[in-house]
Motif scaffolding. Structure first.
Motif, PDB file in Angstrom:
ATOM      1  N   PRO B 327      20.819  12.892   1.425  1.00  0.00           N
ATOM      2  CA  PRO B 327      19.632  12.334   2.058  1.00  0.00           C
ATOM      3  C   PRO B 327      18.558  11.984   1.021  1.00  0.00           C
ATOM      4  O   PRO B 327      18.366  12.712   0.054  1.00  0.00           O
ATOM      5  N   VAL B 328      17.947  10.853   1.220  1.00  0.00           N
ATOM      6  CA  VAL B 328      16.852  10.456   0.332  1.00  0.00           C
ATOM      7  C   VAL B 328      15.580  11.060   0.903  1.00  0.00           C
ATOM      8  O   VAL B 328      15.190  10.772   2.024  1.00  0.00           O
ATOM      9  N   LEU B 329      14.977  11.959   0.138  1.00  0.00           N
ATOM     10  CA  LEU B 329      13.822  12.671   0.664  1.00  0.00           C
ATOM     11  C   LEU B 329      12.528  11.886   0.454  1.00  0.00           C
ATOM     12  O   LEU B 329      11.459  12.296   0.868  1.00  0.00           O
ATOM     13  N   GLY B 330      12.643  10.779  -0.166  1.00  0.00           N
ATOM     14  CA  GLY B 330      11.429  10.020  -0.471  1.00  0.00           C
ATOM     15  C   GLY B 330      11.520   9.616  -1.924  1.00  0.00           C
ATOM     16  O   GLY B 330      12.023  10.365  -2.760  1.00  0.00           O
ATOM     17  N   THR B 331      11.105   8.397  -2.221  1.00  0.00           N
ATOM     18  CA  THR B 331      11.192   7.914  -3.582  1.00  0.00           C
ATOM     19  C   THR B 331       9.812   7.941  -4.198  1.00  0.00           C
ATOM     20  O   THR B 331       8.813   8.123  -3.513  1.00  0.00           O
ATOM     21  N   ASP B 332       9.803   7.723  -5.487  1.00  0.00           N
ATOM     22  CA  ASP B 332       8.550   7.796  -6.209  1.00  0.00           C
ATOM     23  C   ASP B 332       7.743   6.528  -5.992  1.00  0.00           C
ATOM     24  O   ASP B 332       8.013   5.504  -6.573  1.00  0.00           O
ATOM     25  N   ARG B 333       6.791   6.596  -5.102  1.00  0.00           N
ATOM     26  CA  ARG B 333       5.968   5.427  -4.823  1.00  0.00           C
ATOM     27  C   ARG B 333       4.598   5.543  -5.485  1.00  0.00           C
ATOM     28  O   ARG B 333       3.733   4.709  -5.293  1.00  0.00           O
ATOM     29  N   ALA B 334       4.443   6.626  -6.275  1.00  0.00           N
ATOM     30  CA  ALA B 334       3.156   6.832  -6.935  1.00  0.00           C
ATOM     31  C   ALA B 334       2.989   5.859  -8.105  1.00  0.00           C
ATOM     32  O   ALA B 334       1.868   5.472  -8.441  1.00  0.00           O
ATOM     33  N   ALA B 335       4.124   5.484  -8.700  1.00  0.00           N
ATOM     34  CA  ALA B 335       4.048   4.576  -9.842  1.00  0.00           C
ATOM     35  C   ALA B 335       4.701   3.251  -9.479  1.00  0.00           C
ATOM     36  O   ALA B 335       5.832   2.995  -9.850  1.00  0.00           O
ATOM     37  N   PRO B 336       4.028   2.419  -8.704  1.00  0.00           N
ATOM     38  CA  PRO B 336       4.650   1.181  -8.249  1.00  0.00           C
ATOM     39  C   PRO B 336       4.848   0.171  -9.379  1.00  0.00           C
ATOM     40  O   PRO B 336       4.085   0.178 -10.356  1.00  0.00           O
ATOM     41  N   VAL B 337       5.878  -0.669  -9.251  1.00  0.00           N
ATOM     42  CA  VAL B 337       6.031  -1.789 -10.187  1.00  0.00           C
ATOM     43  C   VAL B 337       5.346  -3.029  -9.638  1.00  0.00           C
ATOM     44  O   VAL B 337       4.900  -3.887 -10.383  1.00  0.00           O
ATOM     45  N   VAL B 338       5.307  -3.122  -8.307  1.00  0.00           N
ATOM     46  CA  VAL B 338       4.639  -4.261  -7.688  1.00  0.00           C
ATOM     47  C   VAL B 338       3.771  -3.750  -6.555  1.00  0.00           C
ATOM     48  O   VAL B 338       4.197  -2.901  -5.775  1.00  0.00           O
ATOM     49  N   GLN B 339       2.565  -4.277  -6.503  1.00  0.00           N
ATOM     50  CA  GLN B 339       1.696  -3.918  -5.407  1.00  0.00           C
ATOM     51  C   GLN B 339       1.172  -5.212  -4.784  1.00  0.00           C
ATOM     52  O   GLN B 339       0.559  -6.031  -5.458  1.00  0.00           O
ATOM     53  N   ILE B 340       1.472  -5.381  -3.487  1.00  0.00           N
ATOM     54  CA  ILE B 340       1.009  -6.575  -2.782  1.00  0.00           C
ATOM     55  C   ILE B 340      -0.084  -6.138  -1.812  1.00  0.00           C
ATOM     56  O   ILE B 340       0.123  -5.212  -1.024  1.00  0.00           O
ATOM     57  N   THR B 341      -1.217  -6.801  -1.886  1.00  0.00           N
ATOM     58  CA  THR B 341      -2.304  -6.429  -0.975  1.00  0.00           C
ATOM     59  C   THR B 341      -2.850  -7.661  -0.270  1.00  0.00           C
ATOM     60  O   THR B 341      -3.156  -8.664  -0.903  1.00  0.00           O
ATOM     61  N   GLY B 342      -2.918  -7.566   1.044  1.00  0.00           N
ATOM     62  CA  GLY B 342      -3.568  -8.579   1.876  1.00  0.00           C
ATOM     63  C   GLY B 342      -3.022  -9.989   1.699  1.00  0.00           C
ATOM     64  O   GLY B 342      -3.762 -10.965   1.796  1.00  0.00           O
ATOM     65  N   LEU B 343      -1.715 -10.114   1.485  1.00  0.00           N
ATOM     66  CA  LEU B 343      -1.138 -11.435   1.217  1.00  0.00           C
ATOM     67  C   LEU B 343      -1.099 -12.287   2.489  1.00  0.00           C
ATOM     68  O   LEU B 343      -0.610 -11.846   3.532  1.00  0.00           O
TER      69      LEU B 343
END
Lengths: 316, 584
Positions: B327-343
């Motif tokens: 089971p994937v317990l959650g991935t590391d989203r604290a260090a994003p490679v891409v962040q899309i905001t309000g597109l």
């Protein structure tokens, strides 16, 4: 609303195009080699006085754009100047010639569509058969053979050898006129019909391969009903190209009218070029440009009538 | 249960060789027979042969009896004219092309109606036909392009059934439609089958769909029947290794597996595998005897048949349970490679927004799934990400460091993010060799041409493929080349826009496994766009659900797919074929 706006935009575009064309046509005067005043004098003796008179009359000492404006406003009110060769009004010269060419091209256009479209449809339906190959080969010959060459052959066979048609002349009564124009119209139509065959055949072939034809057949529609479906669809590209073909037709009239000694616009243009009669050349070019632009406009409006998708999305 | 049509030893051949060989079919009133097969199996040719619509140069033979009378498959228009529409109708895959675009729907439905002279009567008949498929009478005055895909397919069904056929051949009738529409159309076909007492032949590549909708099924492979029987029995206990392998290669919706089972190789052409078991080359249990002759379809009782020499063993073997992924317990989203905001994005002339205030995050090494139906904006999002479209508002930020090798940020965008498209047939330049295509892509990343073999090896293709041209490759191989091309400049983020949806199930599994492997090996981050919930379940760590340009739900894949919070996600999950029967 959208439709009206779309038609409006198309009309504005046509007007703009005509304006640009008129500018080019006027520029012909300056593009022709030699001194403008001398050219306008034509074959008359060029004394310093007569040259000065010409410059005065045509306003040649004024700026180019001013001259263009004078010429354009004249053209819009039906004044296209005087013929250098005959001295008579260019509009009168055109008036004597335009009717014949109009009759000739309309007749050729009708023959080309009347023969070309059914032949193209037949070739597509019998795709790959001997009939198809024969029609395509004939079309290649038709495209390749120049109108005047076809004209000469027709003249020799049907007018000289068999004597079925007159060699020259324009005829007096409408029926007589038709008889006189038959051979030139066929000569003019040959190349055009060949193009119509190719366009129609390609269009029908594409439609025949489409899903809706398979589906229509699968539903048990009669061959007639299926044909109605795909022919309507195939008509759209044929119509679109018909406008372009009209331009092709006008180019052909020059040679064909000369071959058959017909006093039309084509032969007028040929004579006027020979005599450097620039006002007449300008006028004929302008008339042809107007006719072709209007034909393109008519094609677009027809497409609107035939294709509901264009009606919805608007003309591009 | 009366037999409407029976076919014995149906053969379809072209000048190039056999296409379909030795197919027996029995169609009963009020039941559905599914013909299941991958591309190249000949399933569409069976439908065309039974409606007399084979392409020029392709011929069918066989003994066919339709409503008690013999039907000559090789007959001309005179044979088929009274049959088509009135006795056998064919429904095609793509509702966008199966109706004439310049004619209104009413006349197209009416065209197949048996002669009704009176205009008012005719209008009434069209309205009744449209009502039967759940459409308003005013649809008759509309053009096909004014209708949605689902409505068009309903019009097509009304048109196909107008003359009252006893047999409906439905060739992938819902493949071009969205999942939720798909379900409604299949329900409709089921209802009409019952109310009209028709026999339905459902031609499909989708095993789950066949299980859910058909009474019986026939599994076709390379023009041969490999297995027949009641749909549910065949699916729960396959008696042919191919059926079993195909079933296992199908990504499960309910759980994530460690690795998808694959069928190695590609679907062969019938002529290549004549005179032996057609599946032998790809069969994991192949014996020498399999290649010595062509196994006949053996009767296994209970209406079942299998063309495997070892059918009895196959049938007796307990179904193998696939190994589940941890089971994937959650991935590391604290260090994003891409962040899309309000597109946001609105196409010129459109009245609705293609993207409406979309926020999305891709963690380092994470695979983010984006699901939604056509028009949801998922492709626009992909195109904005790789710079093929310009958003009207909002921000896309690429954040570094981006790769385990620690490349500095600030590289040009095309080296950060690359895309793999849906259709491998149009994604490669047909005039360029594979080597030239890849060398071109390598040059963009400042890498030498000599890296081509390495790149091909990365996607599991031999180095000799560099000299080939795209047309010599199968769909799966082309998609591998497309992936290699995307990897050539050394991107950190790969956008896959429906990259496996044009592939056959067995090939799809290969490509999905490859993407998994590449992710682990190269530390790639993935944006995986798909309409297929089961595929997303296998691929994504985190999933975003899009509807009409907006993100309506997002979260860890397990959570979103197993316990959807939004109504739309629930509707999407409920529409997946096979879902209903699995729950029963």
């Amino acid at each position: 609303m959208r439709l009206a706006a779309s038609i409006g935009r198309r009309l504005v575009a046509t007007a703009t195009l005509l304006l640009a064309l008129s500018f080019l046509v006027f520029s012909l005067l300056y593009l022709a080699p030699g001194d403008v005043a001398r050219n306008l004098l034509g074959a008359r003796p060029a004394s310093p006085e007569s040259l000065a008179a010409i410059r005065e009359k045509f306003g040649l000492d004024q700026p180019f754009l001013t001259q263009y404006w004078h010429w354009l406003s004249g053209a819009l009110t039906g004044d296209l100047g005087e013929s250098v060769r005959s001295g008579s009004q260019v509009t009168d010269v055109l008036g004597q010639r335009v009717g014949l060419t109009l009759q000739l091209t309309v007749l050729a256009f009708v023959i080309a569509l009347g023969v070309g479209a059914p032949a193209g449809i037949r070739a597509a339906r019998r795709h790959g058969s001997v009939q198809d190959k024969t029609i395509v080969s004939l079309a290649v010959v038709g495209v390749a053979a120049p109108g005047f060459a076809v004209g000469l052959v027709l003249l020799y066979v049907f007018a000289v050898m068999l004597g079925w048609f007159p060699v020259y002349g324009t005829g007096d009564t409408p029926l007589d006129r038709l008889w006189h124009l038959a051979l030139p119209a066929v000569a003019l139509a040959a190349g055009l019909a060949a193009l119509v065959v190719k366009v129609t055949r390609t269009a029908v072939l594409r439609e025949l391969e489409s899903d809706y034809v398979t589906f229509a057949r699968a539903r048990g529609l009669t061959p007639r009903a299926v044909a109605r479906l795909y022919l309507t669809n195939a008509a759209i590209p044929v119509l679109t190209s018909a406008g372009l073909l009209l331009a092709f037709l006008f180019g052909g009239t020059i040679l064909v009218e000369t071959t058959f000694s017909l006093p039309g616009l084509g032969s007028l243009l040929a004579e006027s070029i020979t005599f450097k009669d620039i006002p007449v050349v300008q006028a004929v070019t302008l008339v042809v440009a107007v006719v072709i632009s209007l034909a393109a406009l008519a094609v677009d409006l027809l497409t609107l009538a035939v294709d509901p998708r264009v009606r919805r999305a608007g003309l591009t | 249960m009366s037999t409407v049509l029976s076919a014995r030893d149906l053969q379809v051949r072209s000048g190039a060789g056999p296409i379909v060989t030795g197919v027996d079919l029995d169609l009963h009133a009020g039941t559905t027979l599914a013909v299941v097969g991958e591309s190249g199996s000949g399933k569409s040719m069976v439908a065309k042969a039974l409606s007399g619509l084979l392409p020029r140069g392709v011929h069918a033979t066989g003994q066919v009896e339709l409503a008690g009378a013999p039907l000559d498959l090789a007959g001309g228009e005179r044979t088929w004219a009274p049959v088509r529409g009135r006795q056998i109708a064919l429904l095609l895959q793509d509702p966008f092309t199966s109706l004439s675009p310049v004619h209104r729907c009413g006349p197209q439905v009416a065209a197949a109606l048996p002669g009704t002279p009176d205009r008012a009567q005719r209008r009434g008949a069209v309205a009744a036909a449209l009502a039967e498929v759940g459409l308003d009478p005013d649809v008759a005055r509309r053009y096909p392009f004014e209708l949605s895909g689902g409505m068009r397919q309903r019009v097509a069904i009304a048109a196909a059934l107008a003359a009252g056929p006893q047999v409906l051949l439905a060739d992938e009738p819902t493949t071009a439609l969205d999942v939720t529409t798909q379900r409604a159309i299949l329900d409709l076909i089921g209802e009409l089958r019952t109310s009209r007492g028709m026999a339905v032949v459902l031609i499909t590549h989708d095993l789950e769909l066949a299980r859910e909708r058909a009474d019986d099924l026939v599994v076709l492979y390379a023009g041969r029947v490999l297995e027949t029987g009641p749909a549910r029995d065949v699916m729960s206990r396959p008696a042919h290794p191919y059926t079993k392998a195909l079933h296992e290669a199908n990504p499960p919706l309910e759980h994530k597996v460690a690795a998808l089972a694959v069928i190695e190789g590609n679907v062969p052409r019938p002529a290549q595998v004549a005179g032996r078991c057609v599946f032998a080359d790809r069969c994991p249990k192949v014996q020498d005897v399999c290649r010595e002759g062509e196994p006949a379809l053996v009767d296994l009782g209970a209406g079942r048949g299998s063309a495997c020499l070892f059918a009895a063993q196959e049938l007796a073997a307990a179904p193998t349970a696939p190994e589940l992924a941890p089971p994937v317990l959650g991935t590391d989203r604290a260090a994003p490679v891409v962040q899309i905001t309000g597109l946001s994005k609105t196409y010129a002339g459109a009245t609705t927004r293609a993207l409406d205030d979309v926020n999305l995050l891709v963690g380092a090494g994470e695979c983010v799934g984006v699901v939604g139906e056509s028009g949801s904006g998922k492709t626009t999002l992909a195109r904005c990400l790789v710079g093929l479209e310009r958003a009207d508002g909002g921000q896309i930020r690429f954040l570094g460091p981006l790769t385990p090798t620690g490349d500095p940020a600030g590289r040009p965008a095309h080296r950060l993010v690359q895309i793999v498209f849906q259709d491998p047939y149009s994604a490669l330049d047909p005039a360029l060799s594979i080597g030239a295509t890849l060398a071109e892509a390598l040059a963009v990343g400042g890498r030498p041409r000599t890296d081509v073999p390495e790149l091909l090896d990365l996607v599991g293709l031999p180095a000799t493929y560099a000299r080939r041209r795209p047309h010599a490759l199968s769909g799966g191989e082309r998609q591998r080349v497309a992936i290699a091309r995307a990897l050539a400049p050394g991107p950190s983020l790969l956008v896959c826009d429906e990259s496996v949806s044009a592939l056959d199930v067995s090939v799809q599994a290969q490509v999905l496994n490859l993407l998994h492997e590449l992710r682990a090996r190269l530390g790639l981050s993935l944006v995986f766009i798909s309409h297929d919930m089961a595929v997303v379940r296998q691929m994504a760590d985190h999933v975003y659900v899009m509807l009409r340009g907006r993100v309506v739900e997002d979260g860890p894949t397990d959570q979103v797919l197993s316990r959807p919070a939004h109504d739309y996600t629930r509707a999407l999950m409920a529409s997946v074929p096979g879902r209903a029967t699995q729950e029963q």
